[in-house]
Design an enzyme around this catalytic site. Sequence first.
Site, PDB file in Angstrom:
ATOM      1  CG  PHE A 117      74.169  70.383  52.469  1.00  0.00           C
ATOM      2  CD1 PHE A 117      72.738  70.181  52.924  1.00  0.00           C
ATOM      3  CD2 PHE A 117      74.462  70.728  51.077  1.00  0.00           C
ATOM      4  CE1 PHE A 117      71.581  70.359  51.711  1.00  0.00           C
ATOM      5  CE2 PHE A 117      73.300  71.064  49.971  1.00  0.00           C
ATOM      6  CZ  PHE A 117      72.057  70.723  50.447  1.00  0.00           C
ATOM      7  CE  LYS A 172      85.308  70.434  54.588  1.00  0.00           C
ATOM      8  NZ  LYS A 172      84.016  70.904  54.768  1.00  0.00           N
ATOM      9  CD  GLU A 186      81.270  74.552  54.317  1.00  0.00           C
ATOM     10  OE1 GLU A 186      81.453  73.221  54.110  1.00  0.00           O
ATOM     11  OE2 GLU A 186      81.708  75.446  53.207  1.00  0.00           O
ATOM     12  NE  ARG A 187      76.506  75.046  52.280  1.00  0.00           N
ATOM     13  CZ  ARG A 187      76.218  74.360  51.341  1.00  0.00           C
ATOM     14  NH1 ARG A 187      75.194  73.745  50.995  1.00  0.00           N
ATOM     15  NH2 ARG A 187      76.856  74.391  50.159  1.00  0.00           N
ATOM     16  CB  SER A 246      78.438  70.302  43.750  1.00  0.00           C
ATOM     17  OG  SER A 246      79.609  71.048  43.895  1.00  0.00           O
ATOM     18  CB  CYS A 305      73.276  63.109  44.638  1.00  0.00           C
ATOM     19  SG  CYS A 305      73.286  61.130  45.567  1.00  0.00           S
ATOM     20  CD  GLU A 344      73.090  68.358  41.668  1.00  0.00           C
ATOM     21  OE1 GLU A 344      74.196  69.001  41.694  1.00  0.00           O
ATOM     22  OE2 GLU A 344      72.679  67.435  42.320  1.00  0.00           O
TER      23      GLU A 344
HETATM   24  P1  NAD Z   1      79.592  71.103  47.846  1.00  0.00           P
HETATM   25  O1  NAD Z   1      80.263  70.546  46.488  1.00  0.00           O
HETATM   26  O2  NAD Z   1      79.402  72.321  48.039  1.00  0.00           O
HETATM   27  O3  NAD Z   1      80.508  70.678  49.172  1.00  0.00           O
HETATM   28  C1  NAD Z   1      80.774  69.244  49.467  1.00  0.00           C
HETATM   29  C2  NAD Z   1      82.182  69.455  50.326  1.00  0.00           C
HETATM   30  O4  NAD Z   1      83.324  70.134  49.500  1.00  0.00           O
HETATM   31  C3  NAD Z   1      82.037  70.103  51.607  1.00  0.00           C
HETATM   32  O5  NAD Z   1      82.557  69.761  52.679  1.00  0.00           O
HETATM   33  C4  NAD Z   1      82.393  71.651  51.189  1.00  0.00           C
HETATM   34  O6  NAD Z   1      83.171  72.096  52.536  1.00  0.00           O
HETATM   35  C5  NAD Z   1      83.718  71.353  50.390  1.00  0.00           C
HETATM   36  N1  NAD Z   1      83.865  72.351  49.420  1.00  0.00           N
HETATM   37  C6  NAD Z   1      82.937  73.103  48.865  1.00  0.00           C
HETATM   38  N2  NAD Z   1      83.701  74.091  48.129  1.00  0.00           N
HETATM   39  C7  NAD Z   1      84.922  73.668  47.835  1.00  0.00           C
HETATM   40  C8  NAD Z   1      86.227  73.886  47.084  1.00  0.00           C
HETATM   41  N3  NAD Z   1      86.064  74.979  46.015  1.00  0.00           N
HETATM   42  N4  NAD Z   1      87.080  73.433  47.093  1.00  0.00           N
HETATM   43  C9  NAD Z   1      87.414  72.361  48.082  1.00  0.00           C
HETATM   44  N5  NAD Z   1      86.322  71.906  49.029  1.00  0.00           N
HETATM   45  C10 NAD Z   1      85.054  72.508  48.826  1.00  0.00           C
HETATM   46  O7  NAD Z   1      78.272  70.311  47.821  1.00  0.00           O
HETATM   47  P2  NAD Z   1      77.106  70.372  48.818  1.00  0.00           P
HETATM   48  O8  NAD Z   1      76.248  71.409  48.594  1.00  0.00           O
HETATM   49  O9  NAD Z   1      77.307  70.262  50.369  1.00  0.00           O
HETATM   50  O10 NAD Z   1      76.150  69.009  48.564  1.00  0.00           O
HETATM   51  C11 NAD Z   1      75.439  68.973  47.496  1.00  0.00           C
HETATM   52  C12 NAD Z   1      75.934  68.555  46.255  1.00  0.00           C
HETATM   53  O11 NAD Z   1      76.417  67.030  46.571  1.00  0.00           O
HETATM   54  C13 NAD Z   1      74.813  68.042  45.152  1.00  0.00           C
HETATM   55  O12 NAD Z   1      75.553  68.301  44.068  1.00  0.00           O
HETATM   56  C14 NAD Z   1      74.662  66.696  45.245  1.00  0.00           C
HETATM   57  O13 NAD Z   1      74.212  66.182  44.141  1.00  0.00           O
HETATM   58  C15 NAD Z   1      75.835  66.130  45.583  1.00  0.00           C
HETATM   59  N6  NAD Z   1      76.105  64.869  46.330  1.00  0.00           N
HETATM   60  C16 NAD Z   1      76.402  63.655  45.497  1.00  0.00           C
HETATM   61  C17 NAD Z   1      76.184  62.458  46.051  1.00  0.00           C
HETATM   62  C18 NAD Z   1      76.742  61.190  45.303  1.00  0.00           C
HETATM   63  O14 NAD Z   1      76.719  60.225  45.763  1.00  0.00           O
HETATM   64  N7  NAD Z   1      77.090  61.710  44.020  1.00  0.00           N
HETATM   65  C19 NAD Z   1      75.773  62.381  47.353  1.00  0.00           C
HETATM   66  C20 NAD Z   1      75.238  63.694  48.042  1.00  0.00           C
HETATM   67  C21 NAD Z   1      75.592  64.720  47.555  1.00  0.00           C
END
Ligand code: NAD
Length: 496
Positions: A163, A187, A190-191, A240, A295, A387
Amino acid sequence: MSKLAFEARDYGFSEYVTAKNWIGGEWTQSASGKTEEVFNPRYGKAMGSVVFSGAKDVAAAFEAASKAQPGWADLPTRERAQVMYRLKYLMEENLDELSWLLSHENGKTFGQAKAEVMKGIECVEFGASLANQADGGQLDVSRGVNCRTIYEPVGVVAGVTPFNFPTMVPLWMIPQALVGGNAFLLKPSERTPYGAMRLAELLKEAGLPDGVFNLVNGGKEAVEALCDHEGIGALGFVGSTPVAQIVYERASKTGKKVVCLGGAKNHLVVVPDADRELSSSNIVASFTGCAGQRCMAAAVLLAVGDVQHIIDDVVSQASELVAGKDIGAIVTPESRERILGYIDEAEKEGFTIAVDGRGQGPDGDGWWVGATVIDHVEPGARCATEEIFGPVLSIIRVDTLEEALAIENASPFGNAAAIYTTSGDIAERAVRRFQAGMCGVNIGVPVPREPFAFGGWNDSKFGHGDITGWDGFAFWTRPRKVTTKWALQSDQTWMS
Ligand code: NAD
């Protein structure tokens, strides 16, 4: 003018269309018929809704993509790259619309939203530059024998994004994957599904054939279907750490190329010889930018020796920031509660809340946390190790650089680390010792800009390779190695 065009040009609340799937160049409902609301975090109010897809929708998107991909791959790289030139122009033309839309769905300030879109444009620019760069190299390796590399598309590939950068992170993947000759299934979170919807439209306007880029909206179920689909040859994920690990393991089972970028806990080290003004303002920008929801944000400041003057400046500058004006909103009420929970716990543990962002924010139902500085934190505390993903900086006081490096090295994450110093020797020693994939000297958000690649180490990344720049192109393509010999050589060697 597109039917999706977003008219709002200020922070005022504005509704948006339902975020549907984009398959074969058309907006479609999901097979499940399920939807969820999409909120504007500044108002804590639904601005629209998003369809929730499953395996049937992924299969439909895959079918459209696999029909379109061979024709797209047949075009020379230079022709595919023309779409990126036009996309860059269209994004610049629509910069305000894209930035306001992003600000509305994500909650970031307009300035930070605009910076994100502009960074996305830079990624598109790199994709366009592949027209002149993506040669594979060749060499006469022996008498009469030539070897060359051709970068071939993988086929149909997929990306799953978070998101916090709904426009930029998809653009970490799309330009290289498309110019590389693949068809793409995205994909988005969703937020925050709207930025990607506008990108889908702009790609079409830029001349991308239908089916080459597709959107499958939804959550876990859609991601699982992408992981399990045998026909998808590569999957990039950003999100994450716990989800990155699950997705990496699940998608790898089908033999895909997989790279999954995860969460972070980034350490900044400041030593007494650091420049006072540069360090303090940079540290504050790093932990408060995008409300700490990035991140690459600073999370822990390792204060070595007497750097009280710099900490005083960090505290005074952070106290002046206003949530709602300088600091954007937090994406969900759950995220806000999580962030506040860490601050409450730190207070109970007796650490000093030097700047308190609790209770800040404009009137209304929006989700806010102001800049927060927690001082005199113990190294093992949860606020110093987990985090938080909010505008919170934990300061740990240490006596030596060695102690600071030991704390940084002990973190299971490894996204970014930086040092503030005016000594080249100290800078070099720290950079060489950090357990982080992206390191900074006097810069608290050390994002490698194109053509350099983005990616952390340890629990901040699962899989091989990085995701932007040249490494991104390598990830989304397969090198074909061709060895050629046209005539029998009279002076042949064993290799001829
Ligand atoms: P998230 O992991 O909750 O979601 C990321 C994606 O995974 C979304 O599209 C979501 O729909 C999907 N998802 C969520 N739960 C899932 C599951 N159980 N199984 C399969 N897919 C699932 O992350 P977020 O809250 O959207 O974003 C924030 C996180 O992303 C933070 O931890 C941040 O550090 C990380 N991030 C990392 C980078 C990087 O380059 N390392 C960059 C941006 C964000």
